[in-house]
Write a protein that holds these residues in place. Sequence first.
Motif, PDB file in Angstrom:
ATOM      1  N   GLU A 173       0.880  -1.475  -0.354  1.00  0.00           N
ATOM      2  CA  GLU A 173      -0.318   0.255  -0.170  1.00  0.00           C
ATOM      3  C   GLU A 173       0.661   1.507   0.267  1.00  0.00           C
ATOM      4  OE1 GLU A 173      -3.150   2.302   3.328  1.00  0.00           O
ATOM      5  OE2 GLU A 173      -2.686  -0.159   3.027  1.00  0.00           O
ATOM      6  N   THR A 174       1.768   1.146   1.221  1.00  0.00           N
ATOM      7  CA  THR A 174       2.918   2.285   1.362  1.00  0.00           C
ATOM      8  C   THR A 174       4.006   2.604   0.103  1.00  0.00           C
ATOM      9  OG1 THR A 174       4.194   1.868   3.028  1.00  0.00           O
ATOM     10  CG2 THR A 174       1.428   2.435   3.378  1.00  0.00           C
ATOM     11  N   GLY A 175       4.671   1.277   0.079  1.00  0.00           N
ATOM     12  CA  GLY A 175       5.418   1.103  -1.136  1.00  0.00           C
ATOM     13  C   GLY A 175       7.009   1.331  -0.120  1.00  0.00           C
ATOM     14  N   VAL A 176       6.704   0.815   1.356  1.00  0.00           N
ATOM     15  CA  VAL A 176       7.784   1.382   2.051  1.00  0.00           C
ATOM     16  C   VAL A 176       8.529   0.024   2.593  1.00  0.00           C
ATOM     17  CG1 VAL A 176       8.696   2.177   4.251  1.00  0.00           C
ATOM     18  CG2 VAL A 176       7.294   3.790   2.956  1.00  0.00           C
ATOM     19  N   ARG A 177       9.346  -0.428   2.494  1.00  0.00           N
ATOM     20  CA  ARG A 177       9.882  -1.493   3.310  1.00  0.00           C
ATOM     21  C   ARG A 177      10.934  -1.161   4.048  1.00  0.00           C
ATOM     22  NH1 ARG A 177      12.251  -4.239  -1.428  1.00  0.00           N
ATOM     23  NH2 ARG A 177      12.515  -2.034  -1.973  1.00  0.00           N
ATOM     24  N   LEU A 178      11.885  -2.479   5.228  1.00  0.00           N
ATOM     25  CA  LEU A 178      12.576  -2.332   5.120  1.00  0.00           C
ATOM     26  C   LEU A 178      13.649  -3.627   4.968  1.00  0.00           C
ATOM     27  CD1 LEU A 178      11.676  -1.500   9.087  1.00  0.00           C
ATOM     28  CD2 LEU A 178      12.584  -0.041   7.858  1.00  0.00           C
ATOM     29  N   VAL A 179      14.854  -2.818   4.647  1.00  0.00           N
ATOM     30  CA  VAL A 179      15.630  -3.607   3.900  1.00  0.00           C
ATOM     31  C   VAL A 179      17.421  -3.773   4.329  1.00  0.00           C
ATOM     32  CG1 VAL A 179      16.297  -4.272   1.180  1.00  0.00           C
ATOM     33  CG2 VAL A 179      14.636  -3.328   1.595  1.00  0.00           C
ATOM     34  N   GLU A 180      17.745  -4.689   4.481  1.00  0.00           N
ATOM     35  CA  GLU A 180      18.987  -4.826   4.767  1.00  0.00           C
ATOM     36  C   GLU A 180      19.973  -4.665   3.883  1.00  0.00           C
ATOM     37  OE1 GLU A 180      20.689  -6.116   7.421  1.00  0.00           O
ATOM     38  OE2 GLU A 180      19.259  -6.425   8.970  1.00  0.00           O
ATOM     39  N   GLY A 181      21.162  -3.607   4.391  1.00  0.00           N
ATOM     40  CA  GLY A 181      22.287  -3.167   3.776  1.00  0.00           C
ATOM     41  C   GLY A 181      23.544  -3.104   4.208  1.00  0.00           C
ATOM     42  N   VAL A 182      24.264  -2.292   3.599  1.00  0.00           N
ATOM     43  CA  VAL A 182      25.635  -1.513   3.825  1.00  0.00           C
ATOM     44  C   VAL A 182      25.504  -0.482   2.880  1.00  0.00           C
ATOM     45  CG1 VAL A 182      28.573  -2.725   4.176  1.00  0.00           C
ATOM     46  CG2 VAL A 182      26.431  -4.064   3.753  1.00  0.00           C
ATOM     47  N   HIS A 183      26.723   0.337   3.927  1.00  0.00           N
ATOM     48  CA  HIS A 183      27.125   1.644   3.602  1.00  0.00           C
ATOM     49  C   HIS A 183      28.648   1.019   3.675  1.00  0.00           C
ATOM     50  CE1 HIS A 183      23.864   4.283   2.805  1.00  0.00           C
ATOM     51  NE2 HIS A 183      23.113   3.573   4.309  1.00  0.00           N
ATOM     52  N   ALA A 186      22.698  -1.960   8.372  1.00  0.00           N
ATOM     53  CA  ALA A 186      21.607  -1.228   9.157  1.00  0.00           C
ATOM     54  C   ALA A 186      20.230  -2.073   7.842  1.00  0.00           C
ATOM     55  CB  ALA A 186      21.622  -0.377   9.187  1.00  0.00           C
ATOM     56  N   ARG A 187      19.193  -2.345   8.456  1.00  0.00           N
ATOM     57  CA  ARG A 187      17.696  -2.362   8.212  1.00  0.00           C
ATOM     58  C   ARG A 187      17.114  -1.218   8.234  1.00  0.00           C
ATOM     59  NH1 ARG A 187      12.901  -5.482  10.319  1.00  0.00           N
ATOM     60  NH2 ARG A 187      12.003  -6.240   8.595  1.00  0.00           N
ATOM     61  N   LEU A 188      17.214  -0.365   7.277  1.00  0.00           N
ATOM     62  CA  LEU A 188      16.425   1.057   6.586  1.00  0.00           C
ATOM     63  C   LEU A 188      15.808   0.727   5.634  1.00  0.00           C
ATOM     64  CD1 LEU A 188      19.786   2.499   6.332  1.00  0.00           C
ATOM     65  CD2 LEU A 188      18.691   2.653   8.197  1.00  0.00           C
ATOM     66  N   PRO A 189      14.631   2.082   5.633  1.00  0.00           N
ATOM     67  CA  PRO A 189      13.355   2.135   4.801  1.00  0.00           C
ATOM     68  C   PRO A 189      14.464   2.447   3.670  1.00  0.00           C
ATOM     69  CG  PRO A 189      12.807   3.463   6.881  1.00  0.00           C
ATOM     70  CD  PRO A 189      14.291   2.979   6.940  1.00  0.00           C
ATOM     71  N   LEU A 190      13.422   1.412   2.227  1.00  0.00           N
ATOM     72  CA  LEU A 190      13.672   1.505   0.990  1.00  0.00           C
ATOM     73  C   LEU A 190      11.737   1.830   0.386  1.00  0.00           C
ATOM     74  CD1 LEU A 190      15.806   1.427  -1.540  1.00  0.00           C
ATOM     75  CD2 LEU A 190      15.194  -0.916  -1.373  1.00  0.00           C
ATOM     76  N   ILE A 191      12.045   2.467   0.198  1.00  0.00           N
ATOM     77  CA  ILE A 191      11.347   3.002  -0.716  1.00  0.00           C
ATOM     78  C   ILE A 191      11.087   3.014  -2.055  1.00  0.00           C
ATOM     79  CG2 ILE A 191       9.452   5.376  -0.733  1.00  0.00           C
ATOM     80  CD1 ILE A 191      10.759   6.161   2.130  1.00  0.00           C
ATOM     81  N   ASP A 192       9.594   2.449  -2.371  1.00  0.00           N
ATOM     82  CA  ASP A 192       9.130   2.953  -3.675  1.00  0.00           C
ATOM     83  C   ASP A 192       8.536   3.444  -4.153  1.00  0.00           C
ATOM     84  OD1 ASP A 192       8.021   1.808  -5.992  1.00  0.00           O
ATOM     85  OD2 ASP A 192       7.438   0.137  -6.335  1.00  0.00           O
TER      86      ASP A 192
END
Length: 330
Positions: free
Chosen positions: A75-85, A112-118
Amino acid sequence: MIVVGGGVAGLTTAVVLAESGHRVRVWAREPAERTTSAVAGGLWWPYRIEPEPLVGAWALESLRVYEELAARPEETGVRLVEGVHRGTRLDELGEWAARVPGLRAVADGLAARLPLIDMPVHLAWLRERFARASAARWGSPGAMSGAGTVEEREVTDLAAVPAGVVVNCTGLGARALVPDPAVRPVRGQLVVVENPGITTWFTSVDHFSDASTYFFPQPYGLVLGGTAEEDAWSLEPDPAIAAAIVSRCAAVRPEIAGARVLAHRVGLRPARDAVRLERQLLPDMGVPPAGARSGARGRVLVHNYGHGGAGVTVAWGCAREAAGLVGPAA
């Protein structure tokens, strides 16, 4: 009240104001899907935005909202996804970093597991939430002087906008509209490819170069980046830059090299030495300043622009501060 600007800053500000009881319309030069916001990769992270102490607070406030919205990603396009800076250290960041849940040092940077937004999905959801908030108080969208509507309108003079309160969320457009020569473009080029099975995001940013390396897995494909070209205005994708982006990303994940290209994107980040969140008065147009703060003289103009590469990251924090500058609903 009229919010000028239909990107993520304008729509989020309109939502906050409408949910606070204000009667709000949005005037946008172009539909949300054609704004810079729609082109954004969509990872929550303060990037190319100042001043850092204020940015940290705005970003953390937005983070809390996105964590809630991630419960409804379709619905919102927002997911929490793991990644690396890669190449980023905690001691290089401001105090805000210590308050990001799960942000931790790893061998080559921070994870971190951060918001990734479509962003196309999220912008459509913001528009619908704005319409619902307005309808709950003022009736169906379009009633009561257009409350809850988003209209395609070109604005050339903020003082000529016929409203008691005008909120300026025009991004790069503020350069000519205010006018504010401190606003300048930072060109970002992206490549979207078929995702070969990558489920985590990755960034490696050199703040002294106009080239960086990142990839974000989105439902519509894998977004590859990118560039940060100061004072560059072209919206045409450069094939040589696109090839270099793919090459840099493939050096991190070799399977990207053979991925089919789906699209090329270019966006102009609205950079400024500091975000402008400010309240001032406009000349009275000879009509009652409907929606203006009780007792105010003249009409109110609130600026909310200059978010650089972090408009999504600070959207909710800046929207709530802008709403505070507007004042309570009458």
